[in-house]
Design a protein around this motif. Structure first.
Motif, PDB file in Angstrom:
ATOM      1  N   ALA A  27      -1.747   7.756   0.997  1.00 18.66           N
ATOM      2  CA  ALA A  27      -0.553   8.403   0.452  1.00 18.66           C
ATOM      3  C   ALA A  27       0.649   8.164   1.337  1.00 18.66           C
ATOM      4  O   ALA A  27       0.532   8.094   2.568  1.00 18.66           O
ATOM      5  N   ASN A  28       1.790   8.031   0.703  1.00 20.12           N
ATOM      6  CA  ASN A  28       3.076   8.064   1.378  1.00 20.12           C
ATOM      7  C   ASN A  28       3.886   9.155   0.704  1.00 20.12           C
ATOM      8  O   ASN A  28       4.389   8.977  -0.413  1.00 20.12           O
ATOM      9  N   MET A  29       3.987  10.294   1.366  1.00 23.88           N
ATOM     10  CA  MET A  29       4.642  11.441   0.757  1.00 23.88           C
ATOM     11  C   MET A  29       6.143  11.223   0.591  1.00 23.88           C
ATOM     12  O   MET A  29       6.796  11.937  -0.175  1.00 23.88           O
ATOM     13  N   VAL A  30       6.699  10.238   1.286  1.00 27.08           N
ATOM     14  CA  VAL A  30       8.130   9.963   1.202  1.00 27.08           C
ATOM     15  C   VAL A  30       8.453   9.151  -0.044  1.00 27.08           C
ATOM     16  O   VAL A  30       9.381   9.475  -0.801  1.00 27.08           O
ATOM     17  N   THR A  31       7.671   8.091  -0.308  1.00 24.41           N
ATOM     18  CA  THR A  31       7.935   7.246  -1.474  1.00 24.41           C
ATOM     19  C   THR A  31       7.272   7.768  -2.731  1.00 24.41           C
ATOM     20  O   THR A  31       7.594   7.312  -3.841  1.00 24.41           O
ATOM     21  N   GLY A  32       6.322   8.693  -2.586  1.00 27.13           N
ATOM     22  CA  GLY A  32       5.583   9.186  -3.736  1.00 27.13           C
ATOM     23  C   GLY A  32       4.464   8.268  -4.163  1.00 27.13           C
ATOM     24  O   GLY A  32       3.848   8.490  -5.215  1.00 27.13           O
ATOM     25  N   ALA A  33       4.183   7.223  -3.380  1.00 30.49           N
ATOM     26  CA  ALA A  33       3.050   6.346  -3.672  1.00 30.49           C
ATOM     27  C   ALA A  33       1.783   7.056  -3.220  1.00 30.49           C
ATOM     28  O   ALA A  33       1.508   7.151  -2.023  1.00 30.49           O
ATOM     29  N   LEU A  34       1.011   7.555  -4.188  1.00 25.09           N
ATOM     30  CA  LEU A  34      -0.155   8.388  -3.873  1.00 25.09           C
ATOM     31  C   LEU A  34      -1.407   7.860  -4.582  1.00 25.09           C
ATOM     32  O   LEU A  34      -1.913   8.495  -5.525  1.00 25.09           O
ATOM     33  N   PRO A  35      -1.921   6.730  -4.160  1.00 23.98           N
ATOM     34  CA  PRO A  35      -3.162   6.220  -4.755  1.00 23.98           C
ATOM     35  C   PRO A  35      -4.369   6.965  -4.202  1.00 23.98           C
ATOM     36  O   PRO A  35      -5.183   6.408  -3.458  1.00 23.98           O
ATOM     37  N   THR A  36      -4.480   8.236  -4.556  1.00 24.72           N
ATOM     38  CA  THR A  36      -5.530   9.097  -4.010  1.00 24.72           C
ATOM     39  C   THR A  36      -5.954  10.109  -5.056  1.00 24.72           C
ATOM     40  O   THR A  36      -5.177  10.462  -5.950  1.00 24.72           O
ATOM     41  N   PHE A  37      -7.204  10.556  -4.930  1.00 25.19           N
ATOM     42  CA  PHE A  37      -7.623  11.672  -5.788  1.00 25.19           C
ATOM     43  C   PHE A  37      -7.689  12.979  -5.010  1.00 25.19           C
ATOM     44  O   PHE A  37      -8.192  13.980  -5.506  1.00 25.19           O
ATOM     45  N   ALA A  38      -7.163  12.999  -3.781  1.00 26.70           N
ATOM     46  CA  ALA A  38      -7.177  14.204  -2.965  1.00 26.70           C
ATOM     47  C   ALA A  38      -6.271  15.270  -3.569  1.00 26.70           C
ATOM     48  O   ALA A  38      -5.070  15.052  -3.752  1.00 26.70           O
TER      49      ALA A  38
ATOM     50  N   MET B 254       0.822  -1.212   0.000  1.00 21.83           N
ATOM     51  CA  MET B 254       0.000   0.000   0.000  1.00 21.83           C
ATOM     52  C   MET B 254       0.856   1.262   0.000  1.00 21.83           C
ATOM     53  O   MET B 254       0.658   2.162  -0.794  1.00 21.83           O
ATOM     54  N   PHE B 255       1.824   1.336   0.910  1.00 20.86           N
ATOM     55  CA  PHE B 255       2.587   2.572   1.055  1.00 20.86           C
ATOM     56  C   PHE B 255       3.968   2.514   0.386  1.00 20.86           C
ATOM     57  O   PHE B 255       4.631   3.538   0.285  1.00 20.86           O
ATOM     58  N   ALA B 256       4.370   1.329  -0.076  1.00 24.84           N
ATOM     59  CA  ALA B 256       5.636   1.220  -0.804  1.00 24.84           C
ATOM     60  C   ALA B 256       5.516   0.196  -1.919  1.00 24.84           C
ATOM     61  O   ALA B 256       6.288  -0.760  -1.998  1.00 24.84           O
ATOM     62  N   PRO B 257       4.516   0.355  -2.800  1.00 25.25           N
ATOM     63  CA  PRO B 257       4.351  -0.616  -3.891  1.00 25.25           C
ATOM     64  C   PRO B 257       5.442  -0.436  -4.944  1.00 25.25           C
ATOM     65  O   PRO B 257       5.947   0.663  -5.152  1.00 25.25           O
ATOM     66  N   ARG B 258       5.750  -1.532  -5.609  1.00 23.66           N
ATOM     67  CA  ARG B 258       6.697  -1.442  -6.725  1.00 23.66           C
ATOM     68  C   ARG B 258       5.997  -1.047  -8.022  1.00 23.66           C
ATOM     69  O   ARG B 258       6.629  -0.556  -8.956  1.00 23.66           O
ATOM     70  N   SER B 259       4.668  -1.285  -8.068  1.00 23.92           N
ATOM     71  CA  SER B 259       3.908  -0.943  -9.274  1.00 23.92           C
ATOM     72  C   SER B 259       2.463  -0.667  -8.890  1.00 23.92           C
ATOM     73  O   SER B 259       1.919  -1.273  -7.965  1.00 23.92           O
ATOM     74  N   VAL B 260       1.853   0.274  -9.632  1.00 21.09           N
ATOM     75  CA  VAL B 260       0.474   0.676  -9.357  1.00 21.09           C
ATOM     76  C   VAL B 260      -0.296   0.726 -10.671  1.00 21.09           C
ATOM     77  O   VAL B 260       0.126   1.386 -11.625  1.00 21.09           O
ATOM     78  N   ALA B 261      -1.417   0.020 -10.708  1.00 16.73           N
ATOM     79  CA  ALA B 261      -2.324   0.098 -11.859  1.00 16.73           C
ATOM     80  C   ALA B 261      -3.481   1.021 -11.512  1.00 16.73           C
ATOM     81  O   ALA B 261      -3.983   1.000 -10.385  1.00 16.73           O
ATOM     82  N   VAL B 262      -3.902   1.844 -12.465  1.00 16.52           N
ATOM     83  CA  VAL B 262      -5.053   2.726 -12.277  1.00 16.52           C
ATOM     84  C   VAL B 262      -6.112   2.304 -13.279  1.00 16.52           C
ATOM     85  O   VAL B 262      -5.991   2.564 -14.484  1.00 16.52           O
ATOM     86  N   ILE B 263      -7.133   1.604 -12.791  1.00 17.99           N
ATOM     87  CA  ILE B 263      -8.199   1.090 -13.655  1.00 17.99           C
ATOM     88  C   ILE B 263      -9.248   2.183 -13.819  1.00 17.99           C
ATOM     89  O   ILE B 263      -9.844   2.644 -12.854  1.00 17.99           O
ATOM     90  N   GLY B 264      -9.450   2.595 -15.064  1.00 14.67           N
ATOM     91  CA  GLY B 264     -10.305   3.744 -15.337  1.00 14.67           C
ATOM     92  C   GLY B 264      -9.478   5.014 -15.423  1.00 14.67           C
ATOM     93  O   GLY B 264      -9.959   6.108 -15.098  1.00 14.67           O
TER      94      GLY B 264
END
Length: 717
Positions: free
Chosen positions: A130-141, A1-11
C-alpha cells in the motif's frame, strides 16, 4: 508498485469484503487517481467500475495486476500477466513453498516466470502492499480502512516491510490507532521474487521515506540483505528490525511459514550491528520507536532532562535511563536557582520533581519546562504526567502547557508518559510529542533514539575491500600443520612447528626450537587430538620427547584404529599472554561470519563471543575486541601489562579477508587458542582447524559448546 498508473484485479468481486473485492474498494475509498480494471468474465461492472472478461480485453496493459483467483487458476493468470507485459503482480494465494514439495515446484515456476519476463512478483502468500499517499492499495488488508481523520499528516514517512501478512496488517492497524501511519508498506510473503532485501533497498533510496521498520523471519540471500542495509546506512536512514526465529522452535516455525532460511541469530546480530540497525524484540518496541521517529525524528545524543510530579517515578525513570544508556546529568546551578525561585519545594537537580503543585498552578509546568530548555542543552526532555492526560480539567491544562512550550521551542525533543484520552493523544501527536502509557517504554525508546542519533550522525565507513587474500589451495588433507601454514600465508601469525616421522627427528626438532616443547598427533581423521591422548605438553628434555612420541602414536592408534597417521607435530610451548579464540562459520543465510572471544570459561560457559560478517577492516576488528565482556583481561586488568590488541585486530581482519575470499569452499575455521602476548610482542595461533565443504573422512566427534562458538578445549601449544 507504489505509484502505478493502472491496476488490474484478476478475480475481482463485487462484494467489498471478499478477497477479490477489497483492493477495488480500498483504492476507490482512498482516492486512487489511476485506472482500475476489474477482471471477471461473470460481470460487466464491479463496484461501479466497468469490468472486463480477460486481461487481453483491457484498453491498455496495466502497470500492476492483483491476482485474487483460486489456487488452480493462479499459474495461468500469472503467465498471462507476463505474456501481456504487466510490470508487477501481487499474488495473495497461499499453498506454495510453505505447503510442501508440490508447492515448492509451483513457486519455483513463479520465480522462473519473474526472471525470464522481467515482471516483478510480490508474494505468494502475502496480503499485498500500500501507498497511503497515492491511494495505490493492492491489498486485502482491512487495516487500511481504519478511519484516518486522527492520523497526523505532514510528518516523516515510515516505511514498513513485513514477511508476515498478518503481522504487517497488525502493525498498520496499531499505527493508525496511535495516530500515525506506515507508508509505503509491503508484505513479501514467500518471496518467490521480491523479498525483504529488495524492499529495504527500494525504500532506502526513496527521499520521502525517513525510516524503515522491518519484520523478518529469515532471508534467502544474505549478501543482498547486507547490501540493502548498507544502502540505508549510507543515507543515514534508521532501520528498525524485529527479527523472529530466535529460538529453535521459532526457527522451525519460520521455515514452515515462509520457507525462509533462518540461519544463526548470532550472525544476524552481527549483521545488524555492522550496519547500525536498531534491533527490537517485540511489536510494541517496534511501534514505540516508529511512532517516535514519525513525530520527533532523531535527537543529537543521549543527555536527558526528566520531569515528574512524583519522586518515585523520577527514581524509576533515572534507573531505566541508565540501563538504556542515557545520561541524566544535573542541571546547571544557575538553572536550579531559577527553578527554586519559581517553586521552592521542587526537586531541581535532575530528575526534576515539580511535586503535585502542577495540578494546582497551571503556569508552573510550562514555566519549569521553558526554563530548563532555555538554560540547558539536553538532547531530550522526558515528562511523566501519570493519568493527567485522561481527566479533565487537567488534560486540557497539560495540552495547553505543552503547546506553550512547543511554540517557544519548535525543535525540542519532548516525550510524554501519561494515560490519555483519544483527544489528548491526538493533541500530543499534533504537537510532535510521542506519548506512552508506560514510563519505562518511553525511556527505553529514548535510549534507542539516542543510539540511532549518535551512530547515524557519523558517515558510514568506506566498504572494506581487502587488497589481497591468500590464494592457497584448500584441497587435500587439511591437518593442523597445513591449516596453520595456510593461515600464516593469509596474515594470521602462528607458532613454528615441524612434522616428524620418528622419535629421533622429534628430539632434533625440540632442540632447534628450544625446550619446553609440545607434541601432537597429525592425522586427517582426528580433528580433536586431546580427546584421543594425542597431545603432550611441557616436555623439557630429550627423554620426555622420546617417550611422548611413542605414547602419542600408541594412544591415537588405540582410540581410532582406522585413522591415518601422518606423523607427530613438534612445536615450542608458549608462556604468558592471554588466550583467545578466533573462529569462522559459513552461515547458510548470511555467509562467512567471524567470531572472537576470550578462551576457556569465557567462551565455553559464559558465551562471551562477538561476531561480524566477513570481510572487515582493522578498525572493525578493534571494535569486536572491545565488545567482549572480558576485555579488561586484554586491557591490563589489576595491573597486568596490556596485551597486543593491535596485533590481534590485524589477525582478525586478515582472517576475515581470507574467509571471504574462500567462502565457496570453507565450512568453518577454528583458531584455538590464539594467544595474545603483551603489547608489542605480537599474537600467535597455537592450533588451527579448517573444515571445507569437500566431503572427506569423518573426524572423531566431540561434544562441546553450541556451534556458533566453534570452540575446542584450549591447548597451550
Amino acid at each position: 508498485m507504489f505509484a502505478p498508473r493502472s491496476v488490474a484485479v484478476i478475480g475481482a468481486s463485487s462484494h467489498q469484503l471478499k478477497i477479490g473485492g477489497r483492493p477495488i474498494h480500498h483504492m476507490k475509498s482512498h482516492g486512487f487517481e489511476g485506472a482500475i480494471y476489474p477482471i471477471n468474465p461473470s460481470y460487466t461492472e464491479v463496484q461501479g467500475v466497468q469490468a472486463y472478461p480477460s486481461l487481453e480485453a483491457l484498453p491498455e496493459v496495466p502497470d500492476l495486476a492483483v491476482v485474487a483467483v483460486p489456487g488452480p487458476a493462479v499459474m495461468e493468470a500469472v503467465r498471462g500477466c507476463a505474456d501481456a507485459g504487466v510490470k508487477a503482480v501481487v499474488l495473495f494465494s497461499a499453498g506454495f513453498a510453505e505447503a510442501g514439495e508440490d508447492g515448492e515446484r509451483l513457486q519455483a515456476e513463479l520465480t522462473r516466470i519473474a526472471l525470464t519476463s522481467g515482471m516483478r512478483i510480490i508474494g505468494p502468500n502475502c496480503i499485498g502492499a500500500a501507498n497511503m499517499v497515492t491511494g495505490a492499495l493492492p491489498t486485502f488488508a482491512a487495516a487500511v480502512m481504519i478511519p484516518r481523520d486522527h492520523v497526523i499528516a505532514d510528518v516523516p514517512r515510515i516505511a514498513l516491510v513485513s514477511q508476515s501478512g498478518a503481522l504487517g496488517g497488525h502493525c498498520v492497524a496499531l499505527a493508525a490507532n496511535r495516530g500515525f501511519e506506515f507508508t509505503p508498506w509491503i508484505t513479501t510473503g514467500n518471496e518467490c521474487d521480491v523479498d525483504v532485501a529488495d524492499s529495504i533497498a527500494y525504500f532506502a533510496e526513496q527521499d520521502e521515506v525517513s525510516a524503515i521498520a522491518v519484520y523478518m523471519e529469515g532471508c534467502k540471500d544474505g549478501r543482498r540483505l547486507q547490501a540493502a542495509l548498507a544502502s540505508a546506512r549510507r543515507r543515514r536512514k534508521p532501520v528498525i528490525m524485529l527479527k523472529a526465529g530466535v529460538s529453535d522452535v521459532g526457527a522451525a516455525a519460520a521455515s514452515s511459514h515462509t520457507a525462509s532460511l533462518v540461519g544463526s541469530d548470532d550472525a544476524y546480530d552481527a549483521l545488524f550491528r555492522q550496519y547500525d540497525v536498531c534491533r527490537v524484540t517485540s511489536v510494541s518496541e517496534l511501534m514505540d520507536l516508529s511512532h517516535a521517529l514519525a513525530l520527533g525524528g532523531l535527537p543529537r545524543g543521549g543527555q536527558v532532562a526528566i520531569f515528574t510530579g512524583s519522586g518515585g517515578a523520577g527514581i524509576l525513570m533515572a534507573d531505566a535511563a541508565e540501563e538504556a544508556g542515557l545520561q541524566v546529568t544535573p542541571l546547571p546551578l544557575g538553572v536550579q536557582q531559577q527553578l527554586k525561585r519559581i517553586w521552592p519545594p521542587a526537586g531541581v537537580t535532575n530528575p526534576i520533581d515539580t511535586t503535585a503543585q502542577v495540578t494546582n498552578d497551571p503556569a508552573l509546568f510550562p514555566a519549569f519546562l521553558n526554563t530548563v530548555i532555555d538554560g540547558t542543552d539536553y538532547d531530550m526532555v522526558l515528562v511523566f504526567l501519570t493519568y493527567l492526560g485522561l481527566m479533565e480539567p487537567w488534560a486540557t491544562t497539560v495540552v495547553d502547557s505543552l503547546r506553550t512550550v512547543r511554540e517557544a521551542h519548535p525543535g525540542a525533543h519532548i516525550m510524554v508518559s501519561s494515560l490519555t484520552s483519544p483527544e489528548t493523544a491526538h493533541a500530543l501527536n499534533t504537537l510532535g510529542m510521542p506519548h506512552y502509557e508506560d514510563l519505562r517504554s518511553m525511556v527505553e525508546t529514548a535510549g534507542r533514539l539516542a543510539r540511532l542519533g549518535s551512530v547515524l550522525s557519523v558517515p558510514m565507513a568506506k566498504e572494506f575491500r581487502p587488497l589481497s587474500a591468500s590464494s592457497a589451495s584448500l584441497t587435500g588433507e587439511l591437518t593442523e600443520d597445513r591449516a596453520k601454514k595456510i593461515l600464516r600465508d593469509a596474515g594470521v601469525p602462528t607458532v613454528p612447528d615441524r612434522v616428524v616421522q620418528s622419535a629421533d627427528h622429534a628430539v632434533r626438532a625440540a632442540k632447534e626450537f628450544g625446550y619446553p616443547v609440545a607434541l601432537k598427533i597429525v592425522s586427517p581423521d582426528i580433528a580433536h587430538k586431546s580427546d584421543v591422548g594425542g597431545v603432550r605438553l611441557d616436555l623439557t628434555d630429550a627423554a620426555q620427547v622420546e617417550a611422548a612420541y611413542a605414547q602419542i602414536l600408541a594412544s591415537a592408534q588405540a582410540a581410532v584404529p582406522q585413522a591415518r597417521l601422518s606423523g607427530v607435530l613438534v612445536t615450542p610451548m608458549v608462556t604468558g599472554g592471554v588466550e583467545t579464540i578466533l573462529g569462522v562459520k559459513n552461515d547458510p543465510s548470511l555467509g562467512m561470519t567471524v567470531a572472537f572471544g576470550l578462551g576457556g570459561v569465557f567462551v565455553e560457559v559464559l558465551q562471551d563471543v562477538t561476531l561480524r560478517l566477513a570481510p572487515f577492516d582493522v578498525a572493525t576488528a578493534a571494535e569486536m575486541i572491545r565488545e567482549v565482556r572480558g576485555f579488561e583481561l586484554l586491557d591490563g586488568a589489576r595491573g597486568t601489562e596490556p596485551a597486543d590488541t593491535e596485533a590481534l585486530a590485524h589477525a582478525l581482519s586478515d582472517l576475515s579477508a581470507f574467509a571471504a575470499a574462500h567462502a565457496d569452499s570453507i565450512e568453518s575455521i577454528d583458531v584455538n587458542p590464539f594467544v595474545v602476548m603483551p603489547r608489542g610482542q605480537g599474537a600467535y595461533a597455537l592450533d588451527a582447524l579448517i573444515s571445507t565443504h569437500t566431503p572427506g573422512p569423518e573426524p572423531t566427534p566431540e561434544p562441546g559448546p553450541p556451534p556458533h562458538a566453534v570452540v575446542t578445549s584450549p591447548q597451550r601449544s
